[in-house]
Structure formats: C-alpha cells, structure tokens
Motif scaffolding. Structure first.
Motif, short mmCIF file in Angstrom:
data_model
loop_
_atom_site.label_atom_id
_atom_site.label_comp_id
_atom_site.label_asym_id
_atom_site.label_seq_id
_atom_site.Cartn_x
_atom_site.Cartn_y
_atom_site.Cartn_z
N PHE A 124 32.44 56.28 54.08
CA PHE A 124 33.42 57.30 54.41
C PHE A 124 33.53 57.48 55.92
O PHE A 124 34.63 57.53 56.49
CB PHE A 124 33.05 58.62 53.73
CG PHE A 124 33.95 59.76 54.09
CD1 PHE A 124 35.22 59.87 53.56
CD2 PHE A 124 33.52 60.74 54.97
CE1 PHE A 124 36.05 60.91 53.90
CE2 PHE A 124 34.34 61.80 55.32
CZ PHE A 124 35.61 61.88 54.77
N SER A 125 32.40 57.55 56.59
CA SER A 125 32.39 57.73 58.04
C SER A 125 33.01 56.53 58.75
O SER A 125 33.71 56.69 59.75
CB SER A 125 30.96 57.92 58.55
OG SER A 125 30.38 59.06 57.97
N ALA A 126 32.76 55.33 58.25
CA ALA A 126 33.32 54.12 58.87
C ALA A 126 34.85 54.17 58.85
O ALA A 126 35.50 53.86 59.86
CB ALA A 126 32.82 52.88 58.15
N PHE A 160 39.43 56.22 66.17
CA PHE A 160 38.95 56.88 67.39
C PHE A 160 38.37 55.86 68.38
O PHE A 160 37.60 54.99 68.01
CB PHE A 160 37.89 57.93 67.05
CG PHE A 160 38.43 59.07 66.23
CD1 PHE A 160 39.21 60.05 66.83
CD2 PHE A 160 38.19 59.14 64.88
CE1 PHE A 160 39.72 61.09 66.08
CE2 PHE A 160 38.70 60.17 64.12
CZ PHE A 160 39.47 61.15 64.74
N GLY A 161 38.75 55.99 69.63
CA GLY A 161 38.23 55.14 70.68
C GLY A 161 38.86 53.77 70.76
O GLY A 161 38.33 52.88 71.41
N VAL A 162 39.99 53.58 70.09
CA VAL A 162 40.65 52.28 70.08
C VAL A 162 41.94 52.41 70.89
O VAL A 162 42.70 53.35 70.74
CB VAL A 162 40.97 51.83 68.64
CG1 VAL A 162 41.72 50.52 68.63
CG2 VAL A 162 39.70 51.72 67.83
N ARG A 163 42.16 51.42 71.77
CA ARG A 163 43.38 51.40 72.57
C ARG A 163 44.19 50.16 72.23
O ARG A 163 43.63 49.10 71.97
CB ARG A 163 43.04 51.40 74.05
CG ARG A 163 42.31 52.64 74.48
CD ARG A 163 42.01 52.72 75.93
NE ARG A 163 42.07 51.45 76.65
CZ ARG A 163 42.00 51.34 77.94
NH1 ARG A 163 41.87 52.41 78.68
NH2 ARG A 163 42.04 50.17 78.54
N HIS A 165 31.29 50.71 67.03
CA HIS A 165 31.80 51.39 65.83
C HIS A 165 30.68 51.58 64.80
O HIS A 165 30.57 52.65 64.20
CB HIS A 165 32.95 50.59 65.23
CG HIS A 165 33.52 51.20 63.99
ND1 HIS A 165 34.24 52.37 64.01
CD2 HIS A 165 33.44 50.82 62.70
CE1 HIS A 165 34.59 52.67 62.77
NE2 HIS A 165 34.11 51.74 61.96
N LEU A 166 29.86 50.56 64.60
CA LEU A 166 28.76 50.67 63.64
C LEU A 166 27.73 51.71 64.08
O LEU A 166 27.19 52.44 63.24
CB LEU A 166 28.09 49.31 63.45
CG LEU A 166 28.94 48.23 62.79
CD1 LEU A 166 28.17 46.92 62.73
CD2 LEU A 166 29.39 48.66 61.42
#
Length: 88
Positions: A16-18, A24-27, A53-54
């Motif tokens: 779920f968290s993944a 978030f944090g992706v450009r 991300h992990l």
C-alpha cells in the motif's frame, strides 16, 4: 499474533505504501529541463530512483505497521468505535 500474520500484514502495509508514494518526488523531463525521448508520455518520470523509493516505502510501512501493532496490542481503537448504528 503469529509471525506469519505479522509478515503478511506488514507486506500489505508495504505494498500500500509503495503505491501511495509513487507520485512523490518524481519530476518529468520537462520539469528537469531535459528533452523527451520520442514516443515518451508527457507524464513519464525523468529518472526514477528505485532504491530511494524502496527506502521511503519501507520507512512509511514500518511506521504504519508499528501503529497498527501497538493498537492491536493495547486496544486503543476497537471495533466498537466504528459502530455508528448502535452508539452507546
């Protein structure tokens, strides 16, 4: 609680968290000032850092699971708290 139940519930929190943390944090390439590859979607990430991300996923999942386990152990919020039809 058995260790198999703990690991299964933790895996659910981790999955779920993944998915929640993916945007978030992706450009995009446009935001990074780089050219897009022909055929690339406008919303495609410029550079996806899997290890970062992990790590974020593991930290969030561990915190959420710790709260869940503490609630299960101490019974802070029980099923009676969600009985909206027969309040005491």
């Amino acid at each position: 609680m058995k260790w198999t139940s703990i690991s299964a519930i933790y895996f659910l929190f981790w999955t779920f968290s993944a998915f929640v943390l993916l945007p978030f944090g992706v450009r995009t390439s446009e935001e990074a000032g780089e050219e897009r590859i022909p055929g690339q979607a406008d919303s495609a990430p410029h550079r996806f850092d899997l290890s970062r991300h992990l790590l974020r996923t593991t930290v969030v999942a561990t915190a959420l699971f710790a709260l869940y386990y503490l609630n299960w152990t101490f019974g802070w919020i029980g099923t009676d708290a969600f009985d909206f039809y027969h309040p005491n």
